[in-house]
Motif scaffolding. Structure first.
Motif, short mmCIF file in Angstrom:
data_model
loop_
_atom_site.label_atom_id
_atom_site.label_comp_id
_atom_site.label_asym_id
_atom_site.label_seq_id
_atom_site.Cartn_x
_atom_site.Cartn_y
_atom_site.Cartn_z
N ILE A 143 0.84 -1.20 0.00
CA ILE A 143 0.00 0.00 0.00
C ILE A 143 0.88 1.25 0.00
O ILE A 143 1.73 1.42 0.86
CB ILE A 143 -0.91 -0.01 1.25
CG1 ILE A 143 -1.72 -1.31 1.27
CG2 ILE A 143 -1.82 1.21 1.28
CD1 ILE A 143 -2.41 -1.64 -0.04
N SER A 147 -2.41 4.39 -3.28
CA SER A 147 -3.54 3.56 -2.82
C SER A 147 -4.41 4.37 -1.86
O SER A 147 -5.63 4.25 -1.85
CB SER A 147 -3.04 2.32 -2.05
OG SER A 147 -1.98 1.69 -2.71
N ASP A 164 -13.79 -2.12 -8.24
CA ASP A 164 -12.39 -1.74 -8.01
C ASP A 164 -11.63 -2.17 -9.26
O ASP A 164 -11.46 -3.37 -9.51
CB ASP A 164 -11.88 -2.45 -6.74
CG ASP A 164 -10.39 -2.21 -6.49
OD1 ASP A 164 -9.76 -1.49 -7.28
OD2 ASP A 164 -9.87 -2.76 -5.50
N ASN A 189 -3.75 -9.26 -13.47
CA ASN A 189 -2.73 -10.10 -12.85
C ASN A 189 -3.42 -11.18 -12.00
O ASN A 189 -4.01 -10.89 -10.94
CB ASN A 189 -1.83 -9.21 -11.98
CG ASN A 189 -0.74 -9.99 -11.29
OD1 ASN A 189 -0.61 -11.20 -11.45
ND2 ASN A 189 0.07 -9.29 -10.50
N SER A 213 -9.46 -9.55 -15.70
CA SER A 213 -9.99 -8.58 -16.67
C SER A 213 -8.88 -7.73 -17.24
O SER A 213 -7.94 -7.35 -16.54
CB SER A 213 -10.99 -7.67 -15.92
OG SER A 213 -11.67 -6.85 -16.81
N HIS A 242 3.18 -5.37 -13.91
CA HIS A 242 1.75 -5.11 -14.13
C HIS A 242 1.29 -3.91 -13.33
O HIS A 242 0.50 -3.11 -13.79
CB HIS A 242 0.92 -6.29 -13.61
CG HIS A 242 0.84 -7.46 -14.54
ND1 HIS A 242 0.52 -7.32 -15.86
CD2 HIS A 242 1.00 -8.79 -14.32
CE1 HIS A 242 0.50 -8.52 -16.42
NE2 HIS A 242 0.79 -9.42 -15.51
N TYR A 243 1.77 -3.82 -12.08
CA TYR A 243 1.19 -2.82 -11.18
C TYR A 243 1.68 -1.42 -11.48
O TYR A 243 1.07 -0.44 -11.05
CB TYR A 243 1.46 -3.17 -9.72
CG TYR A 243 2.88 -2.94 -9.26
CD1 TYR A 243 3.81 -3.95 -9.32
CD2 TYR A 243 3.27 -1.70 -8.77
CE1 TYR A 243 5.11 -3.73 -8.91
CE2 TYR A 243 4.56 -1.48 -8.35
CZ TYR A 243 5.48 -2.50 -8.42
OH TYR A 243 6.76 -2.27 -8.01
C1 LIG Z 1 -1.09 0.56 -8.85
S1 LIG Z 1 -1.73 -1.05 -8.68
C2 LIG Z 1 -3.11 -0.76 -7.59
C3 LIG Z 1 -3.38 -1.85 -6.60
C4 LIG Z 1 -4.49 -1.53 -5.58
N1 LIG Z 1 -5.75 -1.29 -6.24
C5 LIG Z 1 -4.15 -0.36 -4.71
O1 LIG Z 1 -4.82 0.69 -4.80
O2 LIG Z 1 -3.22 -0.48 -3.90
C6 LIG Z 1 -2.45 -1.26 -10.27
C7 LIG Z 1 -3.12 -2.60 -10.50
O3 LIG Z 1 -3.67 -2.61 -11.83
C8 LIG Z 1 -3.46 -3.90 -12.41
N2 LIG Z 1 -3.50 -3.82 -13.88
C9 LIG Z 1 -2.48 -3.53 -14.72
N3 LIG Z 1 -2.91 -3.55 -16.01
C10 LIG Z 1 -4.24 -3.86 -15.96
C11 LIG Z 1 -5.24 -4.05 -16.95
N4 LIG Z 1 -4.95 -3.91 -18.25
N5 LIG Z 1 -6.47 -4.36 -16.55
C12 LIG Z 1 -6.78 -4.52 -15.24
N6 LIG Z 1 -5.87 -4.36 -14.24
C13 LIG Z 1 -4.61 -4.02 -14.60
C14 LIG Z 1 -2.11 -4.31 -11.85
O4 LIG Z 1 -1.93 -5.70 -11.93
C15 LIG Z 1 -2.17 -3.79 -10.43
O5 LIG Z 1 -2.70 -4.73 -9.55
#
Ligand SMILES: C[S@@+](CC[C@H](N)C(=O)[O-])C[C@H]1O[C@@H](n2cnc3c(N)ncnc32)[C@H](O)[C@@H]1O
Length: 510
Positions: A143, A147, A164, A189, A213, A242-243
């Motif tokens: 976090i 976040s 979300d 992911n 998704s 990814h994140y």
């Molecule tokens: C910055 S993190 C946020 C995690 C959490 N929601 C938070 O607020 O701490 C972004 C998230 O978006 C996901 N993500 C990346 N590309 C995505 C996509 N095309 N579709 C859906 N989720 C995606 C990542 O895997 C990651 O878990």
């Protein structure tokens, strides 16, 4: 269901063991507060940050239940199996080992993921060390400030359906689950979805559906009352995590979310999105964002700070990732990032909270640029601000003048006096809001006088007319001069129409 151990690390785990682990957490008070109370000042809020482990372990001895749980689940440090079994029970330890939620390691057993007690939830995420393992791309982040921003801004009213988008370990979804009937949590992911599902058992949250998704693909045709998103908005030439990177290039992750979200909102539904967008050398800072929201069918309120210059932006992201780079690699990476921005003709990056509320009709866009960080939860104040903007946008000048107004309870004023003859004369006043949106500005003594009379009983028309008499100008002239200032104060939430104040809490009958 995938058997890939990176994507589905706890495929063999019986969730009942997680439910029992939660009971142990409750008994041993493995909570944010107990941990913070045991830590010295410098480590509070930082217990999971890189380099914090020795300090945390020194402050919380291993021979206490809390010390054992902190080592095992917060710091991922191996602890003797017998000691853990004495606390958790033999059967639970065996079950967690069989489900690979505990692993045998030199020196004992350790949990392969962090279980971070935060805000009354347990958030399951990867430790930073996972960046250097095959998990890397699928790493589920802990976090951070990005976040907290949408979690603090999202109104905590009762809603029917919430979304979300980019849920990661589910931090936003767990908040939503407390005040919404149904929550859908989306992520590309699969590892994040599975860590989120494990955390849902620990959090006893039975109303979240985690779905795989690509952006909104798994909710096509569905509508929500509240959408919260912290997408992977970083603008970089990478697609490593990814994140962080999202993999679409430039600021297209933000564009995809902002352009798309209106299609998934019910009329009146709200989206709260933290994101970044590029400013281009041949345009204004918010041109791109304004284009994206133009056909969204939403009113749009944006809170953004000064734009980051590209050097500071690249440095701040690279600094957090340079641990595994040699000086030479770091140099090359830095050049690559800056070349990338130059190729995109960028001049800077804007970070902001974008709030969109679906409303059929002529929509408004308001961009508030302020450097201050908003602290604490302020969803109700945000809704009130959006209501005020909508009222200003949809009302005639007469309708605005005919209402009584009241100052926000967070409004303050400081008078500035100047020597005049042999006395002090008030020349102007500094007005400010102490929360939730820090704001300060100056008004002349006449406006200060008008504000003092905004006690919620007298229509603005009368106050403005009285002000005109004092100043000695006609009503139309004083309206023309004063209204832009008064409307500006409304837009900042300093001055609130009585019709938009929350109802007084009911006084229980004696
Ligand atoms: C910055 S993190 C946020 C995690 C959490 N929601 C938070 O607020 O701490 C972004 C998230 O978006 C996901 N993500 C990346 N590309 C995505 C996509 N095309 N579709 C859906 N989720 C995606 C990542 O895997 C990651 O878990």
């Amino acid at each position: 269901m995938t058997t890939d151990t990176i994507l589905n690390p706890f495929a063999k785990l019986d969730p009942r063991y997680l439910a029992r682990l939660r009971e142990v957490f409750d008994r041993a008070s493995y909570t944010e507060k107990t941990i913070e109370d045991a830590l010295p000042m410098g480590l509070r809020d930082n217990a999971t940050k890189e380099g914090a482990a020795p300090g945390v372990m020194r402050a919380i001895p291993q021979d206490t239940p809390l010390g054992l749980l902190v080592r095992t689940f917060l710091l991922n440090v191996p602890v003797p199996q017998e000691a853990l079994a004495a606390l958790l029970g033999e059967e639970l330890v065996a079950g967690l080992l069989a489900g690979e939620f505990l692993m045998e390691r030199p020196g004992g057993v350790a949990c392969p993921v962090v279980i971070h007690p935060l805000r009354g939830f347990y958030i399951v995420h990867d430790g930073l060390g996972a960046r250097l393992t095959p998990i890397s791309k699928h790493l589920v982040m802990g976090i951070g400030t990005s976040s907290l921003a949408p979690a603090n801004a999202a109104p905590r009213r009762h809603y029917r359906r919430a979304l979300d988008l980019g849920c990661g370990g589910g931090f936003q979804a767990f908040h939503l689950a407390q005040h919404c009937d149904e929550v859908v949590a989306l992520d590309i992911n699969v590892r994040a979805l599975n860590l989120g599902r494990a955390a849902a058992v620990l959090n006893r949250a039975g109303n979240i559906e985690f779905r795989h998704s690509n952006f909104f693909s798994a909710v096509e045709g569905e509508k929500f009352d509240l959408v919260v998103s912290n997408p992977p908005f970083v603008i970089s030439p990478e697609s490593e995590f990814h994140y962080r990177d999202g993999g679409l290039g430039a600021d297209r992750v933000t564009e995809t979310v902002i352009r798309g979200v209106g299609n998934y909102l019910e009329e009146g539904g709200l989206a709260v999105i933290i994101c970044e967008w590029a400013s281009l050398k041949d345009g204004q800072p918010h041109d791109r964002l304004k284009q994206w929201v133009a056909d969204s069918g939403c009113d749009v309120w944006v809170y953004t700070s000064e734009q980051d210059d590209l050097v500071s932006y690249a440095m701040s992201w690279l600094r957090s990732y340079q641990a595994n780079l040699s000086a030479e690699e770091f140099h090359r990476t830095y050049d690559r990032w800056i070349d990338y921005y130059e190729g995109l003709n960028m001049s800077g990056v804007q970070t902001g909270l974008v709030v969109m509320r679906k409303r059929t009709g002529d929509n408004w866009v308001y961009i508030d640029q302020a450097a201050a960080v908003i602290r604490g939860r302020w969803g109700e104040a945000l809704l009130q601000l959006i209501d005020i903007h909508t009222m200003l946008h949809t009302s005639t000048a007469d309708e605005i003048l005919d209402q009584p107004y009241q100052l926000s309870s967070a409004a303050r004023m400081r008078h500035i006096y100047q020597q005049a003859g042999n006395r002090w004369a008030s020349t102007e006043a500094e007005i400010f809001l102490v929360e939730p949106l820090p704001y300060s500005g100056r008004v002349d003594q006449y406006t200060a006088g008008l504000l003092a009379r905004c006690d919620g009983t007298v229509p603005l028309r009368k106050l403005v007319a009285d002000m005109g008499e004092i100043v000695g100008v006609s009503f139309p002239e004083i309206v023309e001069a004063a209204m832009p200032i008064i409307e500006g104060l409304m837009q900042r939430g300093y001055l609130i129409p009585v019709s938009l104040l929350p109802p007084d809490p009911e006084v229980p009958e004696a």
